[in-house]
Design a protein around this motif. Structure first.
Motif, PDB file in Angstrom:
ATOM      1  N   SER A 179     -34.093 -28.725 -32.726  1.00 55.79           N
ATOM      2  CA  SER A 179     -33.713 -29.685 -31.685  1.00 55.79           C
ATOM      3  C   SER A 179     -32.480 -29.232 -30.922  1.00 55.79           C
ATOM      4  CB  SER A 179     -33.460 -31.061 -32.311  1.00 55.79           C
ATOM      5  OG  SER A 179     -34.643 -31.611 -32.861  1.00 55.79           O
ATOM      6  N   LEU A 180     -31.514 -28.686 -31.640  1.00 53.98           N
ATOM      7  CA  LEU A 180     -30.243 -28.302 -31.016  1.00 53.98           C
ATOM      8  C   LEU A 180     -30.351 -27.060 -30.143  1.00 53.98           C
ATOM      9  CD1 LEU A 180     -27.644 -28.999 -33.851  1.00 53.98           C
ATOM     10  CD2 LEU A 180     -28.380 -30.482 -31.984  1.00 53.98           C
ATOM     11  N   THR A 181     -31.464 -26.331 -30.237  1.00 55.86           N
ATOM     12  CA  THR A 181     -31.604 -25.143 -29.402  1.00 55.86           C
ATOM     13  C   THR A 181     -31.605 -25.492 -27.913  1.00 55.86           C
ATOM     14  OG1 THR A 181     -34.034 -25.204 -29.558  1.00 55.86           O
ATOM     15  CG2 THR A 181     -32.841 -23.823 -31.161  1.00 55.86           C
ATOM     16  N   ILE A 182     -31.875 -26.731 -27.580  1.00 53.38           N
ATOM     17  CA  ILE A 182     -31.826 -27.136 -26.174  1.00 53.38           C
ATOM     18  C   ILE A 182     -30.442 -26.878 -25.580  1.00 53.38           C
ATOM     19  CG2 ILE A 182     -31.821 -29.192 -24.679  1.00 53.38           C
ATOM     20  CD1 ILE A 182     -34.298 -30.122 -26.103  1.00 53.38           C
ATOM     21  N   SER A 183     -29.412 -26.968 -26.415  1.00 50.79           N
ATOM     22  CA  SER A 183     -28.050 -26.744 -25.910  1.00 50.79           C
ATOM     23  C   SER A 183     -27.818 -25.292 -25.511  1.00 50.79           C
ATOM     24  CB  SER A 183     -27.020 -27.164 -26.965  1.00 50.79           C
ATOM     25  OG  SER A 183     -27.071 -26.328 -28.111  1.00 50.79           O
ATOM     26  N   ARG A 184     -28.728 -24.395 -25.873  1.00 49.67           N
ATOM     27  CA  ARG A 184     -28.614 -22.995 -25.446  1.00 49.67           C
ATOM     28  C   ARG A 184     -29.046 -22.815 -23.992  1.00 49.67           C
ATOM     29  NH1 ARG A 184     -31.432 -19.397 -30.214  1.00 49.67           N
ATOM     30  NH2 ARG A 184     -30.563 -20.460 -32.034  1.00 49.67           N
ATOM     31  N   VAL A 185     -29.900 -23.708 -23.511  1.00 48.42           N
ATOM     32  CA  VAL A 185     -30.487 -23.514 -22.185  1.00 48.42           C
ATOM     33  C   VAL A 185     -30.046 -24.578 -21.182  1.00 48.42           C
ATOM     34  CG1 VAL A 185     -32.473 -22.279 -23.111  1.00 48.42           C
ATOM     35  CG2 VAL A 185     -32.602 -24.761 -22.824  1.00 48.42           C
ATOM     36  N   ALA A 226     -39.493 -28.958 -22.101  1.00 45.35           N
ATOM     37  CA  ALA A 226     -40.608 -29.120 -23.028  1.00 45.35           C
ATOM     38  C   ALA A 226     -40.435 -28.125 -24.169  1.00 45.35           C
ATOM     39  CB  ALA A 226     -41.932 -28.890 -22.323  1.00 45.35           C
ATOM     40  N   MET A 227     -40.462 -28.636 -25.399  1.00 54.51           N
ATOM     41  CA  MET A 227     -40.310 -27.797 -26.576  1.00 54.51           C
ATOM     42  C   MET A 227     -41.697 -27.396 -27.065  1.00 54.51           C
ATOM     43  SD  MET A 227     -37.180 -29.801 -28.456  1.00 54.51           S
ATOM     44  CE  MET A 227     -36.569 -28.291 -29.220  1.00 54.51           C
ATOM     45  N   GLN A 247     -41.663 -19.081 -34.331  1.00 51.19           N
ATOM     46  CA  GLN A 247     -41.299 -18.774 -32.955  1.00 51.19           C
ATOM     47  C   GLN A 247     -41.429 -20.037 -32.119  1.00 51.19           C
ATOM     48  OE1 GLN A 247     -40.313 -15.553 -32.159  1.00 51.19           O
ATOM     49  NE2 GLN A 247     -40.527 -15.182 -34.355  1.00 51.19           N
ATOM     50  N   ARG A 248     -40.543 -20.197 -31.159  1.00 41.97           N
ATOM     51  CA  ARG A 248     -40.555 -21.356 -30.278  1.00 41.97           C
ATOM     52  C   ARG A 248     -40.340 -20.885 -28.840  1.00 41.97           C
ATOM     53  NH1 ARG A 248     -41.935 -23.132 -34.519  1.00 41.97           N
ATOM     54  NH2 ARG A 248     -41.104 -24.959 -35.651  1.00 41.97           N
ATOM     55  N   ASN A 249     -40.688 -21.759 -27.906  1.00 41.65           N
ATOM     56  CA  ASN A 249     -40.391 -21.543 -26.500  1.00 41.65           C
ATOM     57  C   ASN A 249     -39.861 -22.834 -25.893  1.00 41.65           C
ATOM     58  OD1 ASN A 249     -41.371 -18.765 -25.354  1.00 41.65           O
ATOM     59  ND2 ASN A 249     -42.968 -19.389 -26.801  1.00 41.65           N
ATOM     60  N   LEU A 250     -38.769 -22.727 -25.172  1.00 42.29           N
ATOM     61  CA  LEU A 250     -38.246 -23.852 -24.413  1.00 42.29           C
ATOM     62  C   LEU A 250     -38.613 -23.622 -22.951  1.00 42.29           C
ATOM     63  CD1 LEU A 250     -34.670 -24.190 -25.967  1.00 42.29           C
ATOM     64  CD2 LEU A 250     -36.725 -25.493 -26.546  1.00 42.29           C
ATOM     65  N   VAL A 251     -39.392 -24.544 -22.392  1.00 49.56           N
ATOM     66  CA  VAL A 251     -39.779 -24.453 -20.986  1.00 49.56           C
ATOM     67  C   VAL A 251     -38.861 -25.393 -20.212  1.00 49.56           C
ATOM     68  CG1 VAL A 251     -41.651 -24.593 -19.315  1.00 49.56           C
ATOM     69  CG2 VAL A 251     -42.157 -24.043 -21.716  1.00 49.56           C
ATOM     70  N   VAL A 252     -37.977 -24.802 -19.410  1.00 51.27           N
ATOM     71  CA  VAL A 252     -36.984 -25.565 -18.651  1.00 51.27           C
ATOM     72  C   VAL A 252     -37.449 -25.670 -17.206  1.00 51.27           C
ATOM     73  CG1 VAL A 252     -34.570 -25.695 -17.934  1.00 51.27           C
ATOM     74  CG2 VAL A 252     -35.169 -24.696 -20.162  1.00 51.27           C
ATOM     75  N   MET A 253     -37.601 -26.902 -16.733  1.00 54.11           N
ATOM     76  CA  MET A 253     -38.113 -27.152 -15.384  1.00 54.11           C
ATOM     77  C   MET A 253     -37.115 -28.012 -14.619  1.00 54.11           C
ATOM     78  SD  MET A 253     -41.825 -27.903 -16.987  1.00 54.11           S
ATOM     79  CE  MET A 253     -40.985 -28.257 -18.556  1.00 54.11           C
ATOM     80  N   LYS A 254     -36.650 -27.508 -13.485  1.00 52.16           N
ATOM     81  CA  LYS A 254     -35.691 -28.243 -12.653  1.00 52.16           C
ATOM     82  C   LYS A 254     -36.429 -28.949 -11.534  1.00 52.16           C
ATOM     83  CE  LYS A 254     -31.522 -26.955 -12.146  1.00 52.16           C
ATOM     84  NZ  LYS A 254     -30.865 -28.202 -12.647  1.00 52.16           N
ATOM     85  N   LYS A 255     -36.124 -30.231 -11.356  1.00 56.82           N
ATOM     86  CA  LYS A 255     -36.794 -31.062 -10.342  1.00 56.82           C
ATOM     87  C   LYS A 255     -36.034 -30.969  -9.023  1.00 56.82           C
ATOM     88  CE  LYS A 255     -38.410 -35.824  -9.693  1.00 56.82           C
ATOM     89  NZ  LYS A 255     -38.670 -37.081 -10.430  1.00 56.82           N
TER      90      LYS A 255
END
Length: 231
Positions: free
Chosen positions: A52-58, A165-166, A203-211
């Protein structure tokens, strides 16, 4: 278990104690309702808390105020992020009332402030003016495909805000299939950030989408329509 969180995210003793209490509450409640299939302590700390905390990396969470976690389930990633970044004004949204009651119990036990617990379906809550395009950051670990998940989540994101999206290891096809939906729902730009969990736990992927533009008012559609005719 504490060391992974402490070394990577520089948490205080009080924050680490909150994570341990959260773990105990989760495991106790899991005996009477289905919250997680993962119950071994080290796995919970890595696959749920650390993940969950990996979001703070991106995302720069020190500059984020309002966070919405859609389909939060047992509270991931919203509650770990609130523990690590207590300034966040957190909203947890889930369609199952029993889970909302559990999340309220956790929040009360951890002494949270500025947390809202909402029972409802995302496609309904997103139509309410109090929530539409009202959040700096929207997160979800839901299992829906990205083109469907985007329709649930983008209506909540303010213009200039982000949806994260995680996802698991295989995400390329999902991202490709979501290209049209991201354009329609907010002219969104995207970045995919791969990561590896400690102890070879996946393995995980964080998909970061800016509106970049407002979501058209006709979205989100009803869940059945989304799934039958995804964007």
């Amino acid at each position: 278990m504490r060391s992974y969180l402490q070394d990577e995210y520089h948490l205080s003793k009080e924050q680490l104690d909150q994570f341990e209490l959260y773990y105990r509450l989760l495991i106790e409640k899991n005996k009477v309702m289905n919250l997680t299939a993962i119950t071994e302590e080290q796995e919970v700390f890595i696959k749920h808390f650390y993940d969950s905390l990996t979001i703070s990396r991106v995302i720069d969470l020190t500059d984020t105020q309002k966070l919405l976690d859609v389909g939060t389930g047992a509270g991931f990633p919203g509650i770990p992020l609130k523990i690590a970044f207590p300034h966040l004004k957190l909203t947890l949204l889930d369609s199952l009332l029993k889970r909302i009651y559990f999340l309220q119990e956790v929040g009360d036990s951890l002494g949270f402030k500025d947390v809202d617990y909402i029972h409802g379906r995302a496609e309904d809550i997103a139509l309410l003016s109090a929530h539409r395009e009202n959040y700096d950051l929207v997160t979800s670990r839901a299992v829906a495909k990205l083109n469907i998940l985007a329709e649930y989540c983008f209506p909540f994101v303010r213009i200039g805000g982000d949806f994260v999206a995680m996802k698991g290891a295989e995400v390329e096809q999902e991202v490709l299939s979501a290209k049209q939906s991201l354009y329609i729902l907010g002219r969104a730009s995207k970045e995919v950030h791969p990561l590896t969990l400690p102890e070879q736990m996946g393995q995980r992927n964080l998909v970061v989408m800016k509106k970049n533009q407002a979501t058209p008012k006709k979205y989100p559609r009803k869940a059945g329509i989304m799934k039958k005719s995804p964007l």
